[in-house]
Design an enzyme around this catalytic site. Structure first.
Site, PDB file in Angstrom:
ATOM      1  N   PHE A 121     -44.204  43.366  -1.411  1.00 18.30           N
ATOM      2  CA  PHE A 121     -44.806  42.239  -2.149  1.00 18.30           C
ATOM      3  C   PHE A 121     -46.318  42.357  -2.302  1.00 18.30           C
ATOM      4  CE2 PHE A 121     -41.600  39.013  -3.230  1.00 18.30           C
ATOM      5  CZ  PHE A 121     -40.494  39.751  -2.834  1.00 18.30           C
ATOM      6  N   CYS A 175     -37.289  30.198  -7.714  1.00 11.25           N
ATOM      7  CA  CYS A 175     -37.625  29.841  -6.330  1.00 11.25           C
ATOM      8  C   CYS A 175     -39.114  29.681  -6.056  1.00 11.25           C
ATOM      9  CB  CYS A 175     -37.021  30.881  -5.398  1.00 11.25           C
ATOM     10  SG  CYS A 175     -35.269  31.088  -5.684  1.00 11.25           S
TER      11      CYS A 175
HETATM   12  C1  UGA Z   1     -37.126  34.903  -3.748  1.00 15.19           C
HETATM   13  C2  UGA Z   1     -37.243  35.456  -2.338  1.00 15.19           C
HETATM   14  O1  UGA Z   1     -37.659  36.832  -2.389  1.00 15.19           O
HETATM   15  C3  UGA Z   1     -35.932  35.351  -1.579  1.00 15.19           C
HETATM   16  O2  UGA Z   1     -36.116  35.764  -0.235  1.00 15.19           O
HETATM   17  C4  UGA Z   1     -35.470  33.897  -1.601  1.00 15.19           C
HETATM   18  O3  UGA Z   1     -34.223  33.731  -0.962  1.00 15.19           O
HETATM   19  C5  UGA Z   1     -35.315  33.451  -3.041  1.00 15.19           C
HETATM   20  O4  UGA Z   1     -36.602  33.568  -3.693  1.00 15.19           O
HETATM   21  C6  UGA Z   1     -34.837  32.018  -3.037  1.00 15.19           C
HETATM   22  O5  UGA Z   1     -35.559  31.143  -2.552  1.00 15.19           O
HETATM   23  O6  UGA Z   1     -33.690  31.769  -3.400  1.00 15.19           O
HETATM   24  P1  UGA Z   1     -36.214  35.887  -6.087  1.00 15.19           P
HETATM   25  O7  UGA Z   1     -36.861  34.685  -6.719  1.00 15.19           O
HETATM   26  O8  UGA Z   1     -34.820  36.222  -6.456  1.00 15.19           O
HETATM   27  O9  UGA Z   1     -36.221  35.732  -4.476  1.00 15.19           O
HETATM   28  O10 UGA Z   1     -37.073  37.145  -6.467  1.00 15.19           O
HETATM   29  P2  UGA Z   1     -38.215  38.070  -5.826  1.00 15.19           P
HETATM   30  O11 UGA Z   1     -37.709  39.444  -5.810  1.00 15.19           O
HETATM   31  O12 UGA Z   1     -38.754  37.509  -4.581  1.00 15.19           O
HETATM   32  O13 UGA Z   1     -39.329  37.979  -6.983  1.00 15.19           O
HETATM   33  C7  UGA Z   1     -39.948  36.752  -7.327  1.00 15.19           C
HETATM   34  C8  UGA Z   1     -41.051  36.999  -8.322  1.00 15.19           C
HETATM   35  O14 UGA Z   1     -42.158  37.664  -7.701  1.00 15.19           O
HETATM   36  C9  UGA Z   1     -40.659  37.887  -9.510  1.00 15.19           C
HETATM   37  O15 UGA Z   1     -41.193  37.325 -10.693  1.00 15.19           O
HETATM   38  C10 UGA Z   1     -41.313  39.222  -9.215  1.00 15.19           C
HETATM   39  O16 UGA Z   1     -41.623  39.946 -10.384  1.00 15.19           O
HETATM   40  C11 UGA Z   1     -42.571  38.767  -8.494  1.00 15.19           C
HETATM   41  N1  UGA Z   1     -43.148  39.805  -7.605  1.00 15.19           N
HETATM   42  C12 UGA Z   1     -42.482  40.235  -6.511  1.00 15.19           C
HETATM   43  C13 UGA Z   1     -44.418  40.307  -7.889  1.00 15.19           C
HETATM   44  O17 UGA Z   1     -45.070  39.924  -8.887  1.00 15.19           O
HETATM   45  N2  UGA Z   1     -44.957  41.252  -7.041  1.00 15.19           N
HETATM   46  C14 UGA Z   1     -44.312  41.687  -5.948  1.00 15.19           C
HETATM   47  O18 UGA Z   1     -44.870  42.539  -5.213  1.00 15.19           O
HETATM   48  C15 UGA Z   1     -43.042  41.178  -5.681  1.00 15.19           C
END
Ligand code: UGA
Length: 460
Positions: A253, A264
């Site tokens: 992240f 979320c």
């Molecule tokens: C997130 C959490 O990662 C889960 O642990 C949690 O259970 C879930 O929310 C929830 O509350 O149900 P999710 O929303 O599916 O999961 O997706 P992520 O992979 O966490 O990504 C979220 C956003 O952050 C995306 O838009 C992604 O592009 C962005 N992101 C992620 C970044 O911009 N940079 C990063 O380094 C990582």
């Protein structure tokens, strides 16, 4: 051999359905309840209502083995369950607070259905104190003389890797108020063979928000640093790599980009700020994460406006519509912030996404919209052909597979704004692409003197 339990799951979205299928996979007998008859029929045929890798295989396998079933008849599902997991949606209300109406409806249905002692487990993300309210509601509406307790068991799966995240979770959090509830949840989760953290209900509820909001904060922090990197000539990817070797920081992240989206992080950051305010506290760090994210989503558009001045009559390739790869979910996706801005200016958008197009069409039907238009295409090349400018919003493999030379070959003017830092800057430069990304050294416009845009030329 660990004991197998009779489990009911309320709600068949990401949280409920994946939990139900994974409980079946480890041997429990599961009934998933949903109010939507069509959805239930679909699931009985092994079709998942959500796009999630590996889920349908497990649905079919466990349905065939008689370990999982789907129904709209909540009474029959709840009446003799050992545990009822609530996984219904908790959407955001306009003021940033959480809409608990689905939780309340399900709770009342449980109260009127249960005929034996059972544990109600709240899996949905809910504000601290909600489990207490659920327990009170159960007490108020229960019909039969049975013992029903409530416990918290927040979910940490990410969309796109939901099954894997559940079967191989880093930890399982259980929040209980009695030994009986703690023991039962421990036994239900035993076959997963994963670390279990047992805390109070309120702490469990808080762990969920604190975890999600920390991740959102981490992303916004990197986006903030990325914006500064651009100004001072540093490369945020190198900075992140350098930081990641410190175990206190970790390597996950740290990817700067066009802002976090999904169902979320945006909702859970707002909810915690709202909860804090309700208790007279200003949660400044999380508020800052929200502010940074809001600006970050249109940062490429703002950059492009400085370069192109206006988009009127330009063919704009949009690669990626979903908020991240591996899902068809558009909620809070950066594409939804940028597409209307482009249309307002009269852009002709050619959009590509491997799975999100159908959902996007519901919001932006194909054809003329205002001064501009949207056309959906089946491959990145069709979006790029004859385009004046390209925006990359999602890092799908299909988009990452586009070679730098293809932008140069296919576009009228190879001008690319990449919100996910997919490409190597040098490679793009070598291919003759004018390339802008997030938090990495900018390109010198002198190098691209040969590139002329009709619109830019007209306004200059
Ligand atoms: C997130 C959490 O990662 C889960 O642990 C949690 O259970 C879930 O929310 C929830 O509350 O149900 P999710 O929303 O599916 O999961 O997706 P992520 O992979 O966490 O990504 C979220 C956003 O952050 C995306 O838009 C992604 O592009 C962005 N992101 C992620 C970044 O911009 N940079 C990063 O380094 C990582």
């Amino acid at each position: 051999m660990s004991r197998k339990y009779k489990i009911a799951v309320a709600g068949t979205g990401y949280v409920g359905l994946v939990a139900g299928v994974c409980f079946a996979e480890i041997g429990h007998r599961v009934t998933c309840v949903d109010i939507d008859e069509d959805k239930v029929n679909m699931m009985k045929h092994g079709l998942s209502p959500i796009y999630e890798a590996g889920l349908e295989e497990l649905m079919r396998k466990n349905y065939a083995a008689g370990r999982i079933d789907y129904t709209t008849d909540y009474k029959s599902a709840y009446k003799d369950a050992d545990a009822i997991f609530i996984g219904v949606g908790t959407p955001m209300l306009p003021d940033g607070s959480v809409d608990l109406s689905y939780i309340e409806t399900v709770t009342r249905q449980i109260a009127e259905s249960v005929e034996k002692d059972c544990l109600v487990v709240v899996k949905s993300t809910v504000p601290v104190g909600t489990n207490d309210k659920v327990e009170q509601l159960l007490k108020d509406f229960i019909i039969n003389d049975v013992r029903v307790e409530v416990s918290s068991n927040p979910e940490f799966l990410a969309q796109g890797s939901a099954v894997h995240d559940t079967l191989h979770a880093a930890r399982i959090i259980i929040g209980t108020e009695s030994k009986w509830a703690e023991d039962l949840l421990m036994k239900i989760y035993k076959p997963f063979n994963l670390p279990i953290v047992s805390v109070s209900r309120r702490s469990a509820e808080m762990i969920k928000y604190a975890s999600n909001d920390f991740l959102a904060l981490k992303i916004s922090y990197m986006n903030d640093i990325a914006n500064l990197c651009e100004l001072v000539g540093a490369n945020v990817q190198d900075v992140a790599r350098g930081m990641s070797f410190d175990e206190r920081i970790g390597s996950k992240f740290l990817n700067a980009g066009i802002g976090y989206g999904g169902s979320c992080f945006p909702k859970d950051t707002m909810a915690l700020v709202h909860l804090a305010r309700k208790h007279g506290y200003e949660l400044r760090t999380v508020k800052a994460a929200i502010d940074v994210n809001k600006d970050q989503k249109t940062i490429l558009y703002k950059k492009a406006c400085r370069r192109l001045i206006k988009f009127n009559g330009l063919k704009v390739a949009v690669l990626g519509l979903t908020y991240k790869p591996g899902t068809d979910d558009l909620r809070e996706s950066p594409s939804l912030d940028n597409v209307p801005l482009l249309l307002e200016q009269g852009a002709y958008i050619y959009a590509y996404d491997p799975v999100g197009t159908e959902n996007f069409k519901n919001k932006y039907p194909e054809g003329k919209i205002g001064n501009g238009s949207v056309t959906y295409v089946k491959c990145p090349a069709d979006a790029l052909k004859g385009a004046d400018v390209c925006f990359i919003f999602t890092e799908w493999e299909e988009i990452k597979a586009v070679k730098p030379a293809e932008y140069k070959k296919l576009m009228i003017t190879p001008l690319v704004y990449d919100g996910r830092n997919i490409y190597d800057i040098e490679e793009m430069q070598r291919a003759g692409v004018e390339y802008y990304s997030i938090g990495r050294p900018g390109v010198s416009l002198d190098r691209y003197n040969h590139i002329t845009l009709a619109e830019t030329a007209a306004t200059e």
